[in-house]
Design a protein around this motif. Sequence first.
Motif, PDB file in Angstrom:
ATOM      1  N   ASN A   1      -4.256   9.374   3.156  1.00 56.70           N
ATOM      2  CA  ASN A   1      -4.832   8.066   3.432  1.00 56.70           C
ATOM      3  C   ASN A   1      -6.006   7.770   2.512  1.00 56.70           C
ATOM      4  O   ASN A   1      -6.299   6.621   2.208  1.00 56.70           O
ATOM      5  CB  ASN A   1      -5.284   8.032   4.897  1.00 56.70           C
ATOM      6  CG  ASN A   1      -5.475   6.632   5.388  1.00 56.70           C
ATOM      7  OD1 ASN A   1      -5.020   5.688   4.758  1.00 56.70           O
ATOM      8  ND2 ASN A   1      -6.146   6.494   6.508  1.00 56.70           N
TER       9      ASN A   1
ATOM     10  N   SER B   1      -5.016   4.103  -4.289  1.00 60.08           N
ATOM     11  CA  SER B   1      -3.646   3.598  -4.376  1.00 60.08           C
ATOM     12  C   SER B   1      -3.063   3.745  -5.772  1.00 60.08           C
ATOM     13  O   SER B   1      -1.865   3.947  -5.940  1.00 60.08           O
ATOM     14  CB  SER B   1      -3.611   2.148  -3.924  1.00 60.08           C
ATOM     15  OG  SER B   1      -4.474   1.372  -4.715  1.00 60.08           O
TER      16      SER B   1
ATOM     17  N   ILE C   1      -1.160   6.952  -6.175  1.00 55.89           N
ATOM     18  CA  ILE C   1       0.175   6.956  -5.567  1.00 55.89           C
ATOM     19  C   ILE C   1       1.184   6.327  -6.538  1.00 55.89           C
ATOM     20  O   ILE C   1       2.287   6.831  -6.734  1.00 55.89           O
ATOM     21  CB  ILE C   1       0.181   6.177  -4.234  1.00 55.89           C
ATOM     22  CG1 ILE C   1      -0.923   6.658  -3.308  1.00 55.89           C
ATOM     23  CG2 ILE C   1       1.544   6.233  -3.585  1.00 55.89           C
ATOM     24  CD1 ILE C   1      -0.596   7.840  -2.489  1.00 55.89           C
TER      25      ILE C   1
ATOM     26  N   LEU D   1       4.533   1.895  -2.036  1.00 55.98           N
ATOM     27  CA  LEU D   1       3.870   1.257  -0.893  1.00 55.98           C
ATOM     28  C   LEU D   1       4.252   1.953   0.409  1.00 55.98           C
ATOM     29  O   LEU D   1       3.429   2.084   1.324  1.00 55.98           O
ATOM     30  CB  LEU D   1       4.231  -0.231  -0.818  1.00 55.98           C
ATOM     31  CG  LEU D   1       3.761  -1.086  -1.994  1.00 55.98           C
ATOM     32  CD1 LEU D   1       3.985  -2.560  -1.711  1.00 55.98           C
ATOM     33  CD2 LEU D   1       2.296  -0.854  -2.300  1.00 55.98           C
TER      34      LEU D   1
ATOM     35  N   MET E   1       2.136   4.865   1.004  1.00 53.98           N
ATOM     36  CA  MET E   1       0.797   4.474   1.474  1.00 53.98           C
ATOM     37  C   MET E   1       0.801   4.116   2.949  1.00 53.98           C
ATOM     38  O   MET E   1      -0.212   4.260   3.630  1.00 53.98           O
ATOM     39  CB  MET E   1       0.293   3.277   0.670  1.00 53.98           C
ATOM     40  CG  MET E   1       0.025   3.602  -0.767  1.00 53.98           C
ATOM     41  SD  MET E   1      -0.691   2.192  -1.569  1.00 53.98           S
ATOM     42  CE  MET E   1      -2.181   2.019  -0.609  1.00 53.98           C
TER      43      MET E   1
ATOM     44  N   ARG F   1      -1.966  -4.211   5.146  1.00 53.55           N
ATOM     45  CA  ARG F   1      -2.835  -3.513   4.198  1.00 53.55           C
ATOM     46  C   ARG F   1      -2.164  -3.313   2.851  1.00 53.55           C
ATOM     47  O   ARG F   1      -2.800  -3.454   1.817  1.00 53.55           O
ATOM     48  CB  ARG F   1      -3.274  -2.170   4.781  1.00 53.55           C
ATOM     49  CG  ARG F   1      -4.555  -1.697   4.139  1.00 53.55           C
ATOM     50  CD  ARG F   1      -4.957  -0.339   4.569  1.00 53.55           C
ATOM     51  NE  ARG F   1      -5.131   0.489   3.391  1.00 53.55           N
ATOM     52  CZ  ARG F   1      -5.379   1.782   3.446  1.00 53.55           C
ATOM     53  NH1 ARG F   1      -5.470   2.383   4.608  1.00 53.55           N
ATOM     54  NH2 ARG F   1      -5.524   2.466   2.345  1.00 53.55           N
ATOM     55  N   VAL F   2      -0.860  -2.984   2.852  1.00 51.28           N
ATOM     56  CA  VAL F   2      -0.230  -2.717   1.560  1.00 51.28           C
ATOM     57  C   VAL F   2       0.292  -3.988   0.892  1.00 51.28           C
ATOM     58  O   VAL F   2       0.599  -3.971  -0.295  1.00 51.28           O
ATOM     59  CB  VAL F   2       0.907  -1.679   1.652  1.00 51.28           C
ATOM     60  CG1 VAL F   2       0.380  -0.357   2.164  1.00 51.28           C
ATOM     61  CG2 VAL F   2       2.048  -2.188   2.475  1.00 51.28           C
TER      62      VAL F   2
ATOM     63  N   GLU G   1      -1.614  -4.800  -2.178  1.00 51.51           N
ATOM     64  CA  GLU G   1      -1.868  -3.728  -3.143  1.00 51.51           C
ATOM     65  C   GLU G   1      -1.266  -4.077  -4.501  1.00 51.51           C
ATOM     66  O   GLU G   1      -0.093  -4.426  -4.602  1.00 51.51           O
ATOM     67  CB  GLU G   1      -1.277  -2.410  -2.634  1.00 51.51           C
ATOM     68  CG  GLU G   1      -2.162  -1.693  -1.641  1.00 51.51           C
ATOM     69  CD  GLU G   1      -3.480  -1.243  -2.247  1.00 51.51           C
ATOM     70  OE1 GLU G   1      -3.578  -1.183  -3.483  1.00 51.51           O
ATOM     71  OE2 GLU G   1      -4.412  -0.960  -1.479  1.00 51.51           O
TER      72      GLU G   1
ATOM     73  N   PRO H   1      -0.698   0.159  -7.349  1.00 59.30           N
ATOM     74  CA  PRO H   1       0.488   1.011  -7.382  1.00 59.30           C
ATOM     75  C   PRO H   1       1.703   0.293  -7.964  1.00 59.30           C
ATOM     76  O   PRO H   1       2.662   0.953  -8.376  1.00 59.30           O
ATOM     77  CB  PRO H   1       0.733   1.378  -5.911  1.00 59.30           C
ATOM     78  CG  PRO H   1      -0.119   0.516  -5.113  1.00 59.30           C
ATOM     79  CD  PRO H   1      -1.161  -0.082  -5.978  1.00 59.30           C
TER      80      PRO H   1
END
Lengths: 289, 333
Positions: free
Chosen positions: A117, A121, A124, A154, A157, A214-215, A218, A221
């Motif tokens: 966690n 990102s 990842i 994702l 994540m 949350r993702v 992003e 990544p």
Amino acid sequence: MTSLASTPVLFQRRVLNALFQALCGICAVIAIAVLGYVLWFLFRQGITYFKPSFFTRLPDNVNPALGGIKHSILGSVSILGIALGISIPIGILSGIYQAEANGKLCQIVRFLTDVLNGIPSIVIGLFIYAIWILPYAQKHPGQGYSGIAGGAALGIMMIPLVMRTTDEMLHLVPQSLWDASLALGTPRWRTMLFVVLPSARNGIVTGIMLALARVAGETAPLLFTVLGNEFLGPITGPVDALPLRLYKYATSSDPVQNAMAWSTALTLILIVLILSILARFLTRAGKRS
Amino acid sequence: MPTIDDRSQSVSGSLTSGTNRKWIDSVYIGAITTMSLALMTLVLAIGCALLWQSMPAIKALGPGFVTGHEWDDATGKYGSAAFLSGTLYSSGIAILVSVPISICSAIFLAELAPKWIRLPITFLIELLAAIPSVVYGLWGIFVLIPLLRDKVMTPALASSTIGKTPILKSLLTGAGYGPSMLAAGLLLAIMITPFITAICRDILLAIPTMQRDAAAGLGTTQAETILKVVLPSAAPGLIGAVMLGFGRAFGETMAVTMVIGNMTPNTPDGRSVALFDPGYTIASAMANKFTEATPGIATAALIELGLVLFVTSMLINFFARSLVRLAARRIAA
């Protein structure tokens, strides 16, 4: 009281107390004012292109102002779909393990998930690039980027977030419910599947939606995995995504694209906010029932 | 309160007593254990994969990768020292700016604010923590950078008093055309403030009310109760929260890339304390150099950058989590 208040020491303490309270209040106001300013700017600037055609059209090379971000929206939706497909089974099953098991392995897994966690990102994304895209690109130069790889990044994540909520929600289910089911001779898996999981369902769905929110925004990544695309592409090749489009338009030198970046940001924020607010209502509905 | 141990005992009891569907239970237990093991492997695999693909660079560059500060495809030199110092500098600025504000706001939300105002503000702060970083970056490019350039950098560079003040002289200087260390640090501060506030608030709320009542019973003012009773017992947790915020700022990519200027400072060792100079962080270097990296050692060096980021963020998170856990244990005791 008046005679006490006139004591110099007590007076000094009261003044210090008032000052401290004011300081904390002012800090809270500053924090909220700055963040409110960010949001206000976003809504003011983003409204320009925020109209139906912006969502239903592809970029227009002849007249950029008439173009839209349909390909980015579709790309984002499919990438997030893949992320859900990866994180839900792994996250929920390992969350169940956390609730059922007890011991060293359980603690190690929990610790490593916390670590996962906290990994930035972009790392990842680089991981997916290192094990998937780079080996492929070494054989077929210039290829390997795909929406599926972005979805995998994702998805990784999301796993810790889904696992944590599943674990917490299962622990909230009353002990008596587990015991009652097991006392009837119900096997462990049936107890979990038909008794415990259903009563924790709302909480788990909430957790999944918050993880998705949350993702969804992003970008880092996706840089190394889906690459971005000016057109509508199949999920097995480079596709576009809302955050990538926003990044491209924001750093472009074309004023029309800059203006479109604000509208793309507004779209992205609305998706994130709607997911978060829906999740919250779901929790509240679950608590009431 | 029934503990988890009770449950697992009763569960294993029902298992050993034996049902004719016992094999399905074995499959079920097998499935959840396998998934957990897979998850464990995944975290280890991230480290291994990065190590594997950065091997060419590790072999070719050796320790020069950590000590060198030049990153040049033409000469084949790849050193990450300038990026690392840029990362530490920008995250440091962010922490310095955001920590006082976050902790005071958390105290306000947990201790001082009237009940009716707490819920909406907490809700707002949690929503703000969910805003994607690329959106903050957009705001940074079009609002923060012009603001800093016109209202801070230009006047500061023109001012003669700053040019004579000892420390400010070296801090408030640099190129001053907008994208800069200052912009990156401030934007990071804005981004991590809701995050740190939310964690600190949770920690403060976990401190037992009894402690506050006992202090109030001795006649302390509210400020004295908070400063001398509540904050000391919350301290490890608060430090942990700050470190988690630092970890966030450390690995943040998009917002920083968009406002930091992406240039190594023009000094002999690639380091500069000038706030108005553009800079580079590890993450922004990865995002920027990736598109132009040629296959081979350039790509491997970028992956090694990722490895550095992975290891440092793991260490930061490990210490932060331990501190938060220590705080929880102390409060419980």
